[in-house]
Write a protein that holds these residues in place. Structure first.
Motif, mmCIF file in Angstrom:
data_model
loop_
_atom_site.group_PDB
_atom_site.id
_atom_site.type_symbol
_atom_site.label_atom_id
_atom_site.label_comp_id
_atom_site.label_asym_id
_atom_site.label_seq_id
_atom_site.Cartn_x
_atom_site.Cartn_y
_atom_site.Cartn_z
ATOM 1 N N PRO A 187 8.191 -11.944 17.228
ATOM 2 C CA PRO A 187 7.194 -12.291 16.208
ATOM 3 C C PRO A 187 7.417 -13.704 15.694
ATOM 4 O O PRO A 187 8.538 -14.224 15.721
ATOM 5 N N LEU A 204 8.799 -5.944 9.817
ATOM 6 C CA LEU A 204 8.690 -5.700 11.251
ATOM 7 C C LEU A 204 9.984 -5.135 11.804
ATOM 8 O O LEU A 204 11.085 -5.521 11.372
ATOM 9 N N ILE A 244 2.356 -10.716 16.142
ATOM 10 C CA ILE A 244 3.127 -9.482 16.296
ATOM 11 C C ILE A 244 3.054 -9.076 17.764
ATOM 12 O O ILE A 244 1.980 -8.724 18.263
ATOM 13 N N HIS A 265 5.362 -2.349 12.478
ATOM 14 C CA HIS A 265 5.159 -3.181 11.287
ATOM 15 C C HIS A 265 4.572 -2.373 10.138
ATOM 16 O O HIS A 265 3.690 -1.541 10.328
#
Length: 322
Positions: A20, A162, A221, A227
């Motif tokens: 990410p 995340l 992402i 997440h």
């Protein structure tokens, strides 16, 4: 842990990114971000299309998830217009304990035609259709997407927590057949973790990456990263883009379909047989290329023609019908 931050003008090719990353200020030049009143701006494109709206009572503290026992969802779904959604949000703006109100994953080009032309994102494939998320201080349960995702904050602030895909065993995933929004979610609340009930979650939280986005910021992402999303302000709007770099599955089945089939097949086997099949999957499904077999003799482990794919589809259908 923090999420890596990249300058907006130095964004890499997202098709090859597996971690990410935050792209600060990526969309600060969007008219939607610069607008003084986001509701008034969006009203320019609103044709009155019906959209789905989720509503949870104040006692849920903004979290959209399950009731105790996982027998029901803790929110209801209604249908309304974009204008009625903003009316609801304005009515509870100053309420210290408002109900959670959210429209989720609304297809922009259907509900707000013309928005995409004014607010473009060059990092994603041109054919990717954006979706818009509008609500108040909503908390979306930890989940993953089976696509890559770039999320752009239009209004309000959002905090993302995340987790890498390999933390799935520590996230206590709920039912597959009954979910808040179509994909399985973690039963863990990262904002108020119950480590007595979910002790392995301590490991997941130790490996979490947390970032707060402001209007104009974007977050990439990667595929299958878990997440949790917490909207922090009375009005929060986000636009996201989903896409998948992978080619279509060869026999026409999505990976989730194969996993469900595998669950049905292997769940009742003795442990020694499960272990043997686990090793077989690691080698045949997830192992290295089969260079020891001539290219023309690799069968389903090689490149399949369209005729071969169609034949496999028929064979799978026949097997499932037994």
């Amino acid at each position: 842990m923090e999420v890596e931050e990249i300058a907006a003008d130095a964004a890499p090719d997202l098709r090859v990114c597996t971690e990410p990353m935050v792209l600060r200020g990526l969309a600060t030049d969007w008219p939607a971000v610069q607008a003084d009143d986001p509701a008034t701006y969006l009203a320019r494109f609103d044709h009155g299309s019906a959209i789905g709206i989720a509503i949870a009572p104040p006692a849920e503290k903004g979290r959209l998830a399950y009731t105790p026992g996982l027998t029901e969802l803790n929110f209801t779904r209604e249908t309304g217009s974009l204008a009625s959604l903003f009316e609801r949000l304005r009515a509870v703006r100053d309420d210290p304990q408002p109900p959670a109100i959210a429209a989720q994953a609304v297809i922009v080009d259907e509900a707000l035609p013309g928005f995409s032309a004014e607010n473009r994102l060059g990092l994603v494939p041109a054919d990717v259709a954006p979706r818009i998320w509008i609500g108040n201080r909503v908390r979306v349960a930890t989940h993953h997407d089976m696509s890559s995702n770039i999320a752009v904050v239009m209004a309000g602030r959002r905090r993302f927590t995340l987790f890498p895909p390999e933390q799935v065993a520590n996230l206590y995933i709920g039912p597959f057949e009954f979910t808040p929004a179509g994909t399985p979610v973690s039963l863990l609340d990262p904002d108020e973790p119950d480590l007595d009930r979910f002790p392995r979650a301590a490991e997941a939280l130790a490996n979490a990456r947390v970032v707060t986005l402001a209007p104009g910021d974007a977050l990439f992402i990667p595929h299958m990263w878990w997440h949790h999303v917490h909207s922090l302000d009375p009005l929060s709007i986000l636009v996201n883009y989903w896409w998948n770099e992978a080619p279509p599955p060869q026999p026409g089945l999505a990976p989730i379909d194969a996993m469900i089939h595998a669950l049905l097949t292997f769940s009742g086997l003795p442990e020694n047989q499960r272990a043997a099949w686990r090793a077989m999957f690691d080698e045949v499904v997830f192992g290295p290329p089969v260079d020891h077999i001539p290219a023309g003799r690799r069968g389903i482990r090689g490149d399949l023609s369209e005729a071969s794919k169609e034949r496999l589809r028929r064979q799978i259908a026949q097997m499932m019908a037994r």
